[in-house]
Write an enzyme that holds these catalytic residues in place. Structure first.
Site, PDB file in Angstrom:
ATOM      1  N   ALA A 197       0.921  -1.305   0.076  1.00 19.57           N
ATOM      2  CA  ALA A 197       0.160  -0.227  -0.574  1.00 19.57           C
ATOM      3  C   ALA A 197       0.421   1.343  -0.359  1.00 19.57           C
ATOM      4  O   ALA A 197       0.374   2.351  -0.278  1.00 19.57           O
ATOM      5  CB  ALA A 197      -1.059   0.091   1.220  1.00 19.57           C
ATOM      6  N   ASP A 320      -1.582   5.390   8.554  1.00 21.50           N
ATOM      7  CA  ASP A 320      -1.233   4.213   8.273  1.00 21.50           C
ATOM      8  C   ASP A 320      -1.335   3.495   9.697  1.00 21.50           C
ATOM      9  O   ASP A 320      -0.556   3.021   9.644  1.00 21.50           O
ATOM     10  CB  ASP A 320       0.575   4.294   8.643  1.00 21.50           C
ATOM     11  CG  ASP A 320       1.120   2.991   8.156  1.00 21.50           C
ATOM     12  OD1 ASP A 320       0.188   1.842   7.124  1.00 21.50           O
ATOM     13  OD2 ASP A 320       2.237   2.651   8.059  1.00 21.50           O
ATOM     14  N   LYS A 347      -2.712  -1.106  14.984  1.00 18.74           N
ATOM     15  CA  LYS A 347      -1.966   0.131  15.349  1.00 18.74           C
ATOM     16  C   LYS A 347      -2.613   2.206  16.456  1.00 18.74           C
ATOM     17  O   LYS A 347      -2.089   1.694  16.915  1.00 18.74           O
ATOM     18  CB  LYS A 347      -1.226   0.397  13.682  1.00 18.74           C
ATOM     19  CG  LYS A 347      -0.089   0.237  13.257  1.00 18.74           C
ATOM     20  CD  LYS A 347      -0.160   0.632  12.068  1.00 18.74           C
ATOM     21  CE  LYS A 347       1.144  -0.008  11.120  1.00 18.74           C
ATOM     22  NZ  LYS A 347       1.790   0.730  10.224  1.00 18.74           N
TER      23      LYS A 347
END
Length: 708
Positions: A197, A320, A347
């Site tokens: 990505a 991200d 994350k």
């Protein structure tokens, strides 16, 4: 069934299974995979069973005798890069993958090599991998093993001989797709995703027939170009409504590069979906939108790939903040009733407990300190964002905690049913998101994130670096998923510590970035045993039995994105961490020893004088951050895994530098040329920037944190 009743049942299953130690007659079939939790002698799937709990009821090695654990055997690897694999164990044989997608088979008792397989991944593929040339493991079905390779192939191997049976290319190899994750198999269907990505690709997960490699279905995680809209499912049509602009031109992202789990009773496959491409949503989807199914857990029918439900952890993600982190399933008592739950610590820093039948959010709480959000709205399931966090909208840099490395990355968690605890290898670190003005994509070689990576790198100033080191930590956190609270923690001086294994012996095993492999008490986190591994251990351990003896095995070898990028700075509190790639296997009473650790030999920092211009320095700083830093380190401070360019012997030879960086003279070993993205002038500017940085650090005596 309550957690403790489940644990009692598992212990009974262990007793029943003991009479059939390593008895796998014939191949792996659906029944064996569904009932893998009742087969403690073996480890036949990535997370041990479909629930991915990484808990083994084996208790021969326990809190009372773990101090007697010793090295039974070890095997050196032929790849000095990051080792992240989970071995599989069947029939007294251990199978593991290594960096560069190689496979090795050993006698699980003696360590004798049975066979080896090398898919011969082209070295040039290395620059397509954002986060090292790692591989996390295999899947098994019938008498075959299945491997995903860095260059995007899915390969079936004969388990007995290692011979290749079939190989299928699963990606467009002209684009920056990679595979680092382990496949899974459900009823003869081999499931595989991909990564890439950061470089501008469109994510998906695919199912292949285990017998002949034919593709059976594919589920895209983000919409494609407008001319594909007429053929879309209802789920993808709904997703398209959440995007703006010409997002398909930039790929969109959403790669399924790691986590999967399966509930055979509900017949639901759960996948974790990654970040957007580029990160900066203001470029990817101008005007915002949730951008489904980025950063989502998606439930699919494994027979057809049909969408069932989704839960998006970070709508409109721009940091991200992937949801590709470990997904695990469990049944537990919550508010007086037994719930079938899915758990994830992605994350973004929140721990989620979700009803795995419906996708309903049951609870969420942050497991590390954070500043990008203040909580999760339990009515909508959405994070309560701090407005300043959306740097792409404000145009103002934002230092987020957690950062792009995440509060938890790929390293697997473990769940101990008897304790009711999830053990999280957590990261406490920030990241400066500096929006890049007039950003332009580069799908040839560029890091396409829409953030100025040079501005986000740690500065050359030594005092600021040392402060960054002090503020960047790691921890093993024992998390109660019912109360959403921390029970205990083991604090580490740095991040990127290993995946976790929990056992019926009351133990939690974890390797550390500092080069130790440790055992902790599952109940209170007290350290009970430690082994000096001579290298950082980031992979998770497994346990199994052969001839009535319990073994614990772990792949050791420092690497991954943290080791390559900020790790040159941030993991040096006790000296540089070398890569010595090995498989380590332990049992009670063993007395094996590793050979003495070789001295870490590094060239001195002795660059030529800086003679570049201010314009070259600015250009080189930017280009280095976008094209070089993810492998050769922030601010040109390299790790021990790949060359530290400040120490390069060719810094004073512009022609040789050009042949390597521009023309690809070392492409065979992973250093592909960048002629598709960088002009000769830009390559020279990078050289001048590295010379400048090397001279800065030479004046500091080689850099206080690493030495010369």
């Amino acid at each position: 069934m309550t957690i403790r009743n489940w644990f009692a049942a598992a212990s009974m299953a262990l007793a029943l299974a003991a009479c059939g130690d390593n008895a796998i007659e014939g191949g792996i079939d659906n029944a064996r995979l569904v009932n893998a939790a009742q087969d403690p002698a073996n480890w036949i799937s990535y997370g041990r069973d479909y629930a991915e709990q990484r808990f083994s009821p084996l208790d021969q090695i326990n809190a009372e005798n773990v101090g007697e654990l010793g090295l039974a055997w070890f095997a050196d690897m032929d790849t000095s890069r990051g080792q992240e694999a989970t071995p599989l164990v069947m029939d007294g044989r251990l199978y593991t993958t290594t960096a560069w997608s190689k496979v090795k088979a050993y006698d699980a008792k003696t360590g004798a090599v049975l066979w080896e397989y090398d898919p011969e991944v082209p070295g040039e593929t290395g620059v397509k991998a954002c986060c090292d040339v790692v591989n996390r493991g295999l899947a098994a079905w019938g008498d075959r093993l299945f491997l995903g390779t860095l260059d995007g192939r899915l390969i079936a191997l004969d388990r007995e001989t290692g011979e290749e049976i079939w190989s299928e290319v699963t990606v467009d190899q002209s684009k920056a797709y990679t595979i680092t994750g382990a496949p899974r198999v459900i009823d003869g269907k081999v499931l595989i995703g991909n990564g890439g990505a950061e470089y501008g690709v469109r994510g998906y997960v695919s199912a292949y027939d285990a017998e002949d490699g034919d593709m059976l279905w594919r589920f895209y995680t983000v919409p494609g170009a407008p001319d594909e809209a007429d053929e879309e499912s209802e789920a993808m049509a709904a997703a398209r409504e959440t995007w703006n602009g010409e997002f398909w031109e930039l790929g969109g992202g959403g790669t399924v590069w790691d986590a999967m789990a399966y509930d055979p009773d509900l017949d639901l496959l759960y996948i974790g979906v990654g970040n957007g491409s580029p990160w900066n949503q203001s470029y990817r989807s101008p005007g915002g939108g949730d951008n489904l199914y980025l950063s989502s857990i998606v439930a699919l029918r494994p027979e057809t790939g049909d969408y069932v439900w989704h839960y998006q952890t970070t709508p409109g993600e721009t940091w991200d903040f992937t949801a590709t982190q470990h997904i695990m399933l469990a049944d537990m008592e919550i508010d007086g009733r037994t719930r079938q739950v899915l758990m994830q610590a992605p994350k973004n820093g929140f721990f989620y407990v979700i009803d795995r039948a419906t996708g309903e959010l049951i609870s969420a709480n942050n497991y590390v300190p954070m500043n990008w959000a203040t909580g999760v709205d339990m009515e909508t399931g959405r994070p309560i964002e701090v407005p300043a966090a959306r740097y792409g909208e404000t145009g103002i840099p934002f230092v987020s905690t957690p950062g792009a490395g995440g509060a938890h990355n790929w390293h697997p968690m473990a769940f101990h049913p008897g304790e009711g605890l999830v053990y999280i290898p957590a990261i406490e670190a920030g990241f400066p998101y500096v929006p890049e003005a007039d950003w332009e994509p580069d799908t040839a070689r560029g890091f396409n994130v829409g953030v100025d990576m040079a501005a986000g790198a740690l500065p050359a100033d030594e005092a600021i670096r040392e402060a960054s080191v002090a503020g960047t930590k790691g921890a093993l956190i024992a998390w109660d998923p019912v109360t959403q609270t921390e029970r205990w923690r083991v604090q580490y001086p740095g991040p990127w510590n290993g995946g976790v294994l929990a056992t019926g012996g009351g133990l939690v095993f974890q390797g550390t970035a500092g080069g130790q492999f440790k055992a902790f008490a599952a109940g209170d986190g007290s350290e009970l045993w430690s082994f000096p591994a001579q290298t950082g251990v980031v992979a998770p351990a497994v346990t199994y039995t052969v001839d009535g003896e319990q073994y614990v095995a772990v792949m050791a070898g420092w690497g991954g994105i943290w080791a390559l990028a900020p790790g040159g700075i941030l993991n040096e509190t006790s000296g540089p961490v070398p890569n010595i790639s090995r498989l380590l296997v332990f049992k009670l009473g063993a007395s094996g020893e590793l050979p003495p650790a070789p001295p870490l030999q590094r060239r001195p920092i002795d660059p030529p004088p800086f003679r570049g211009s201010e314009e070259q320095l600015a250009s080189g700083n930017y280009a280095y951050g976008r094209y070089c830093g993810q492998c050769h380190g922030d601010a040109a401070i390299g790790s021990t895994v790949l060359p530290d360019l400040r120490r390069s012997a060719v810094l004073d030879n512009g022609d040789t530098w050009m042949q390597i960086v521009h023309d690809g003279a070392l492409g065979f070993n992973g250093m592909a040329g960048f002629s598709d993205s960088l002009s000769a002038d830009e390559v020279e500017a990078i050289r001048q920037y590295v010379i400048f940085r090397a001279n800065q650090d030479k004046e500091l005596g080689g850099l206080g944190l690493q030495g010369s």
